[in-house]
Scaffold this active site. Structure first.
Site, PDB file in Angstrom:
ATOM      1  N   ILE A 193       0.826  -1.196   0.000  1.00 44.04           N
ATOM      2  CA  ILE A 193       0.000   0.000   0.000  1.00 44.04           C
ATOM      3  C   ILE A 193       0.869   1.258   0.000  1.00 44.04           C
ATOM      4  CG2 ILE A 193      -0.290   0.275   2.500  1.00 44.04           C
ATOM      5  CD1 ILE A 193      -3.015   0.637  -0.216  1.00 44.04           C
ATOM      6  N   ALA A 194       2.052   1.180   0.599  1.00 41.46           N
ATOM      7  CA  ALA A 194       2.980   2.313   0.547  1.00 41.46           C
ATOM      8  C   ALA A 194       3.387   2.590  -0.888  1.00 41.46           C
ATOM      9  CB  ALA A 194       4.206   2.034   1.414  1.00 41.46           C
TER      10      ALA A 194
ATOM     11  N   SER B 107      10.910   2.382   7.362  1.00 40.36           N
ATOM     12  CA  SER B 107      10.612   0.955   7.406  1.00 40.36           C
ATOM     13  C   SER B 107      11.814   0.263   8.028  1.00 40.36           C
ATOM     14  CB  SER B 107      10.363   0.398   6.004  1.00 40.36           C
ATOM     15  OG  SER B 107      10.193  -1.011   6.045  1.00 40.36           O
TER      16      SER B 107
ATOM     17  N   HIS C 197      -0.856   1.638  14.384  1.00 41.58           N
ATOM     18  CA  HIS C 197      -1.522   2.903  14.089  1.00 41.58           C
ATOM     19  C   HIS C 197      -1.586   3.819  15.305  1.00 41.58           C
ATOM     20  CE1 HIS C 197      -3.880   1.159  10.391  1.00 41.58           C
ATOM     21  NE2 HIS C 197      -2.572   1.012  10.292  1.00 41.58           N
TER      22      HIS C 197
ATOM     23  N   LYS D  53      -6.877   2.458   6.769  1.00 40.12           N
ATOM     24  CA  LYS D  53      -7.999   1.833   7.457  1.00 40.12           C
ATOM     25  C   LYS D  53      -7.607   0.450   7.966  1.00 40.12           C
ATOM     26  CE  LYS D  53      -8.237  -1.171   4.191  1.00 40.12           C
ATOM     27  NZ  LYS D  53      -7.948  -2.597   4.491  1.00 40.12           N
TER      28      LYS D  53
ATOM     29  N   ASP E 252     -10.842  -5.828   7.702  1.00 43.19           N
ATOM     30  CA  ASP E 252      -9.892  -5.454   6.652  1.00 43.19           C
ATOM     31  C   ASP E 252     -10.590  -4.862   5.437  1.00 43.19           C
ATOM     32  OD1 ASP E 252      -7.537  -5.339   5.050  1.00 43.19           O
ATOM     33  OD2 ASP E 252      -8.011  -7.306   4.203  1.00 43.19           O
TER      34      ASP E 252
END
Length: 357
Positions: free
Chosen positions: A13-14, A34, A75, A93, A173
């Site tokens: 997703i990054a 990271s 998160h 999310k 998810d």
């Protein structure tokens, strides 16, 4: 001057965010963090600074905001540190594995006076936004039924299978996408939720559900069904809305694409043989550049946040209630639904414990 972003995470997703940012002059990714792959990621995407610890990025990098593309259990600490440093936050999310941590994130950003936006890209997908505009224009009359389905054959990273990190399975998810989308399309929040969950393909890997069917009942009687799956070979992402005068359907998987055929014997590892539909601009069609542009506008105070932390908190509350409904055999659960469970899935897993009420 563009909004300078610090990207926490260097996974799939990054990479989507890095690709999307190139289309948005209002933002620039100034740093990435990271523990293992920040330098390689920075080199691939031309990011000036790389850190092996997100704490160093928040403390040292010249950034205005932090984009969290890390596992769900991270998160909360990342958001708290970013808020304390006066950085805006765009968080993938769901906000957190459970309501207590998510509420703490919302409160911390509120106290610090920084923006907390939850990254719900389907709220920016052009096809779905066009559907919303048609509904609001009255093309199908008052909507009373909505169906949203999203799924694939399973997660791309190992941490998704660990409920202590993810907070649940396909429901938390993927179901968060459909729930948020249903609420936006109907311009309302549900008053009750009912759900059934199943384990079909991945029971050996995780105690979490790999398929969820969630029913939402809205004030006035409208109904929505959200189907979220890790057990759907071939995948799906579609929306259907029925109103008093008509019906709208939209399928992101059928969005403008190129047909590709790959001979089975020539397919390399990770490639699928046979006919495939290749989207010519997948990130745009799924709303990621639009989401980043909106984040920059909202952070500058030029736009009302479309999916702020408090809205993401309500979606997570609905997810907790859905797990509780599944524990009760699919019974309707009224909203609001307070939850002190550290993981949303605890409401469902309690049914399998001898100590469960």
């Amino acid at each position: 001057m563009p909004l300078r972003l610090g990207l926490v995470g260097a996974g799939f997703i990054a990479g989507v965010y890095a690709h999307a940012a190139r289309r948005v002059p209002a933002v620039e990714i100034a740093a990435v963090a990271s523990p293992r792959s920040a330098r390689a990621f920075a080199g691939r995407w031309g990011i000036p600074a790389a850190y092996d610890d997100w704490r160093r990025l928040i403390a040292d990098a010249p950034v205005d905001a932090v984009v969290i593309a890390a596992p769900n259990d991270l998160h909360l600490p990342i958001t708290l540190a970013a808020a304390a440093a006066g950085k805006h936050v765009l968080c993938e999310k769901p906000l957190a594995p459970g309501l207590p941590a998510a509420a703490e994130m919302v409160e911390a950003c509120g106290r610090a006076g920084v923006l907390l936006l939850c990254a719900e890209n389907l709220l920016f997908a052009p096809m779905y936004e066009r559907v919303r505009a048609l509904v609001r224009r009255g093309e199908i009359g008052q909507p009373y039924l909505l169906r949203q389905q999203q799924g694939h054959a399973g997660p791309y990273a190992d941490w998704f299978w660990d409920v202590s990190r993810a907070g649940g399975g396909a429901l938390i998810d993927i179901g968060c996408h459909g729930i948020a989308l249903a609420c936006r399309q109907l311009d309302a929040w549900p008053e009750a939720v009912a759900a059934v969950l199943g384990r079909f393909r991945h029971a050996a890997r995780t105690p979490a559900e790999d398929h969820a069917i969630v029913h939402l009942r809205f004030p006035g009687g409208a109904l929505a069904t959200v189907e979220a799956s890790w057990a759907l070979p071939g995948g799906a992402d579609l929306l259907e809305i029925v109103g008093a005068r008509g019906r709208l359907t939209a399928n992101l998987d059928d969005a403008p694409a190129i047909d590709l055929y790959r001979e089975p014997e020539s397919a390399e590892p990770g490639q699928l043989p046979g006919w495939q539909r290749v989207m010519y601009e997948e990130a745009w069609q799924f709303g990621f550049p639009q989401e980043l542009e909106h984040f920059a506008e909202a952070a500058a105070g030029r736009a009302e946040p479309r999916f702020p932390g408090r809205d993401a908190l309500r979606v997570l509350e609905i997810i907790c209630a859905a797990y509780e409904s599944a524990r009760r055999g699919g019974a309707w659960v009224s909203l609001p639904f307070p939850s002190a469970a550290p993981r949303a899935i605890d409401h469902w897993l309690a049914a399998e414990s001898p100590a469960a009420p």
